[in-house]
Design a protein around this motif. Structure first.
Motif, short mmCIF file in Angstrom:
data_model
loop_
_atom_site.label_atom_id
_atom_site.label_comp_id
_atom_site.label_asym_id
_atom_site.label_seq_id
_atom_site.Cartn_x
_atom_site.Cartn_y
_atom_site.Cartn_z
N UNK A 62 6.20 12.75 -17.23
CA UNK A 62 6.38 13.01 -15.79
C UNK A 62 5.22 12.47 -14.98
N UNK A 63 3.97 12.66 -15.52
CA UNK A 63 2.80 12.13 -14.81
C UNK A 63 2.85 10.60 -14.76
N UNK A 64 3.25 9.98 -15.92
CA UNK A 64 3.33 8.51 -15.95
C UNK A 64 4.42 8.02 -14.99
N UNK A 65 5.55 8.72 -14.97
CA UNK A 65 6.64 8.31 -14.08
C UNK A 65 6.25 8.49 -12.63
N UNK A 66 5.57 9.62 -12.31
CA UNK A 66 5.13 9.85 -10.93
C UNK A 66 4.16 8.77 -10.49
N UNK A 67 3.23 8.41 -11.39
CA UNK A 67 2.27 7.35 -11.06
C UNK A 67 2.98 6.02 -10.82
N UNK A 68 3.96 5.77 -11.68
CA UNK A 68 4.72 4.52 -11.53
C UNK A 68 5.44 4.47 -10.19
N UNK A 69 6.10 5.56 -9.78
CA UNK A 69 6.84 5.61 -8.52
C UNK A 69 5.91 5.41 -7.33
N UNK A 70 4.76 6.14 -7.40
CA UNK A 70 3.81 6.03 -6.27
C UNK A 70 3.28 4.61 -6.15
N UNK A 71 2.90 4.02 -7.27
CA UNK A 71 2.34 2.66 -7.23
C UNK A 71 3.42 1.64 -6.83
N UNK A 72 4.63 1.85 -7.30
CA UNK A 72 5.74 0.93 -6.94
C UNK A 72 5.99 0.95 -5.42
N UNK A 73 6.05 2.16 -4.87
CA UNK A 73 6.28 2.28 -3.43
C UNK A 73 5.13 1.67 -2.65
N UNK A 74 3.91 1.87 -3.13
CA UNK A 74 2.76 1.31 -2.44
C UNK A 74 2.81 -0.23 -2.47
N UNK A 75 3.14 -0.78 -3.65
CA UNK A 75 3.24 -2.24 -3.75
C UNK A 75 4.37 -2.77 -2.88
N UNK A 76 5.48 -2.06 -2.83
CA UNK A 76 6.60 -2.48 -1.99
C UNK A 76 6.23 -2.43 -0.51
N UNK A 77 5.44 -1.41 -0.14
CA UNK A 77 5.01 -1.32 1.27
C UNK A 77 4.15 -2.51 1.65
N UNK A 78 3.32 -2.95 0.72
CA UNK A 78 2.48 -4.12 1.00
C UNK A 78 3.36 -5.35 1.23
N UNK A 79 4.40 -5.50 0.40
CA UNK A 79 5.29 -6.65 0.54
C UNK A 79 6.09 -6.62 1.82
N UNK A 80 6.35 -5.41 2.33
CA UNK A 80 7.17 -5.29 3.54
C UNK A 80 6.37 -5.52 4.81
#
Length: 732
Positions: A62-80
């Protein structure tokens, strides 16, 4: 652009490069982030310890998945982000990446201390995979990778050093060496990335600079650019074209409907043919077409388009056409004006040639008529007044005089007619002719006068201008025939600016504009081209000299005549006459002056003429009147006669046009040697033309053909006036 080989910060780069590097980092990092939960799943499936500790494994997942989701959204925000990327976004990304590495490293340390060797091996494989993948995923920031890879490797290597065995320590050292090798590989990758970025940026700058220069050149010239993509059908054109045509740029869409609706109907066929030739041409040659495009106000502007095929599909079919266009409206107007001037020059040369021919023919014909009329006069003198032949001879004389009038029309066309130049009002001239004009118009036609108020005066020969008006009105009435309708006579003023623009062949000045407009049959373009030619006529009984003489009169008054006509609609003749700056002369009624007392006794006349028939008949007329005549054929013989016997000569009757020494040269020689000797000039040309060259030297003038009475009156009155007044004077 500043570049750092071990990473990047906003202070090292300009904003554009910083934004490019951040987007590249975020784009590559997103797939790698998913390695954390996937590795945890592998631990659960393959590792005995984590398989037995389900609760712990779920928490870690769950911690790994939460980290992945947070980092994914952050990277996507940069691209947007569309604009510049703020520095704090990069810092957040760095913090999340390092935190993920540290957390995973401590998970490795926990696994080495409490789990089975099989679990630790599985985790080490995942860690090596993450470190290797990070070489590419965060490869453009070497500093971030350096911290990240050692965050992963150091916690995993520590247990090997604490076991106290050489083999274990060697394994830990090998792990750190692998991390160092991976760091070096990332360094080379990072350097390659920044080198490529620098080169690409330089190329972009070069392209941007070239584009800027091109845009400056295009903006500084009257050229525009277009890019036509055939499939799908799109036209990209710069703002010059819609601006020139008056369309808003966002509403100028030629392909939204029928593209040919923007093109003048006369140019659509040639445009279609040029487009087909361009698209089917196997070579990428530049093609050119000139067309007129419709503006917002309904007018048309000329454009020239030049382009070639720049892209084809695999089968060779044209896919894209690019090129330039240019507004050539002014050039077309100038070209049209130049062609009109050239046409006018050619027409002027033609009329000049015809004028010389007509003048020569009229002069020679008048010479023949002189002998003809004089012989008739002699014949009438030889028979009784009651003789029946008198009537026939009189008819022959009248016919000859009619022929002389025809010659006068030819002379008017040639510019050698008789002119008495005075300033007068054209409105007054039309008004005085009103009754006669109505009679000439006929009962079926209504004459309408629209005369401008306060019309300036013109300067010219009033009788000749009346001839223009009557001639044009007669033509208008004849063109309407029995058809009822209106003939309009209109006067106005055309300003110098308008004259300069519409009639550059005329001297810049204000002009009085006379229009005679009918509702008759009109004229075709072929007739319009020839209507002023001498002897050209469409009438069954016409001589073809009416409009020719009108043209000559207008030109010799410094003006112009032209016509607009449409078949079955009517014709409008336009006459332009320069405005006079002189005050009109008042019409004075002069009492008839008594003829000067003729000199009593016979006179001796020296007759100088190159025509044998003229010499013979005029000599007979003079001698039958009781005078003496000495006839010679040229100026040289006349001077020889005067040199040998001047005292016996009372007057010289001198022809002008002669071979060798002409009349003007002979007159000058006579006045230089015998200034008191009166000279009467004789010519088929009008007196005004002669008077301009012989002013102050001749004492009289006889226009050929002349009658016996005119001959004797001129000869006797000239001699009588010369000797009675003691001075020289001009006698008409």
């Amino acid at each position: 652009m500043k570049q750092r080989s071990i990473g990047f910060q906003s202070a090292d780069l300009d904003q554009q490069d910083f934004t490019t590097a951040c987007k590249e980092l975020a784009l590559r990092a997103r797939p790698a982030i998913t390695a954390y939960p996937l590795t945890v799943v592998c631990l659960y499936l393959l590792g005995p310890y984590y398989n037995s500790q389900k609760a712990l494994t779920v928490v870690i997942f769950c911690l790994a998945l939460l980290t992945t989701i947070v980092r994914w959204k952050h990277a996507s925000s940069i691209l947007e982000i569309t604009g510049p990327i703020p520095v704090q976004w990069k810092r957040r990304f760095d913090f999340a990446t390092i935190a993920s590495g540290v957390a995973w490293g401590f998970l490795g340390l926990f696994t080495a201390l409490f789990a089975t060797p099989q679990d630790f091996i599985i985790l080490c494989i995942g860690t090596v995979t993450m470190g290797a993948g990070a070489i590419a995923s965060i490869g453009n920031d070497h500093r971030l990778y350096f911290i990240y890879v050692y965050s992963l490797s150091i916690p995993n290597a520590l247990p090997f050093f604490f076991k106290g065995r050489f083999e274990s320590s060697a394994i830990g050292i090998v792990g750190l060496i692998l991390a160092t090798v991976a760091s070096y590989l990332n360094w080379t990758y990072c350097r390659s990335f920044w080198t490529n970025l620098r080169l690409n940026r330089e190329k972009i700058d070069d392209v941007a600079s070239a584009r800027e220069r091109l845009e400056m050149v295009v903006a500084g010239s009257n050229l525009g650019t277009f890019d036509w993509q055939i499939s799908p059908l799109e036209l990209h054109i710069d703002q010059k074209c819609p601006k020139l045509l008056g369309y808003p740029p966002d509403k100028f869409a030629p392909f939204a409907g029928d593209i040919y609706s923007f093109v003048a109907p006369e140019d659509r066929k040639i445009l279609r043919e040029k487009l087909v030739a361009l698209l089917k041409c196997p070579e990428s040659k530049t093609h050119e077409v000139e067309v007129r495009l419709r503006a917002v106000d309904g007018t048309f502007r000329w454009f020239v388009f030049r382009g070639r095929v720049v892209q084809r599909d695999l089968s060779g079919r044209s896919q894209r056409v690019a090129g330039t266009y240019q507004d050539i409206t002014q050039e077309k107007v100038a070209q049209t004006r130049m062609e009109e001037l050239q046409r006018q020059i050619e027409e002027s040369e033609k009329l000049k040639t015809l004028g010389v021919l007509a003048g020569g023919v009229a002069h020679d014909f008048n010479n023949l008529l002189t002998a003809f009329v004089a012989n008739i006069e002699l014949a009438r003198m030889g028979i009784e007044e009651s003789d029946e032949a008198q009537q026939f001879l009189n008819e022959a004389k009248n016919s000859a005089l009619s022929a002389a009038e025809l010659c006068d029309q030819l002379l008017a066309y040639a510019g050698k007619g008789k002119y008495e130049i005075v300033p007068f009002s054209l409105n007054q001239a039309v008004g005085e002719l009103a009754h006669l004009l109505q009679v000439s118009a006929g009962k079926n036609h209504t004459l309408k006068l629209e005369l401008a108020k306060e019309l300036p005066n013109v300067e010219g020969d009033l009788s000749q201008i009346r001839q223009i008006i009557l001639n044009l009105l007669t033509n208008a009435a004849e063109s309407m025939g029995e058809k009822s309708g209106t003939i309009l006579i209109e006067t106005s003023v055309s300003k110098a600016d308008d004259i300069q623009a519409l009639h550059p062949d005329l001297t810049p000045n204000d002009y009085v504009h006379l229009v005679v407009k009918d509702e008759g049959c009109g004229m075709s373009s072929e007739v319009l081209e020839k209507m002023f030619d001498p002897f050209f006529t469409t009438k069954f009984t016409g001589r073809g000299l009416g409009l020719a003489s009108v043209l000559g009169i207008a030109k010799n008054h410094g003006g112009k005549i032209y016509a607009d006509s449409e078949v079955n609609v009517g014709t409008a003749f336009h006459v332009l006459l320069p405005v006079s700056k002189s005050t009109p002369l008042a019409v004075e009624t002069k009492a008839e002056q008594e003829s000067p007392e003729h000199r009593r006794g016979p006179l001796t006349v020296l007759l100088v003429d190159d025509e044998v028939s003229v010499r013979i008949v005029v000599k007979n007329l003079i001698e039958q009147a009781g005078h003496q005549a000495i006839a010679v054929s040229g100026g040289e013989q006349a001077l020889e006669m005067l040199t040998s016997d001047r005292k016996s000569i009372d007057l010289v009757l001198l022809d002008i046009i002669m071979p060798g020494m002409d009349g003007y040269a002979t007159l000058q020689a006579i006045k230089e040697n015998w200034p008191d000797l009166p000279v009467v000039l004789s010519s088929g040309y009008s007196e005004d033309n002669v008077f301009q060259r012989a002013q102050g030297q001749m004492q009289g003038f006889l226009k050929k053909p002349y009658s016996r009475a005119q001959l004797l009156e001129t000869v006797e009155s000239t001699v009588a006036g010369h000797y009675s007044e003691g001075k020289l004077r001009k006698t008409a």
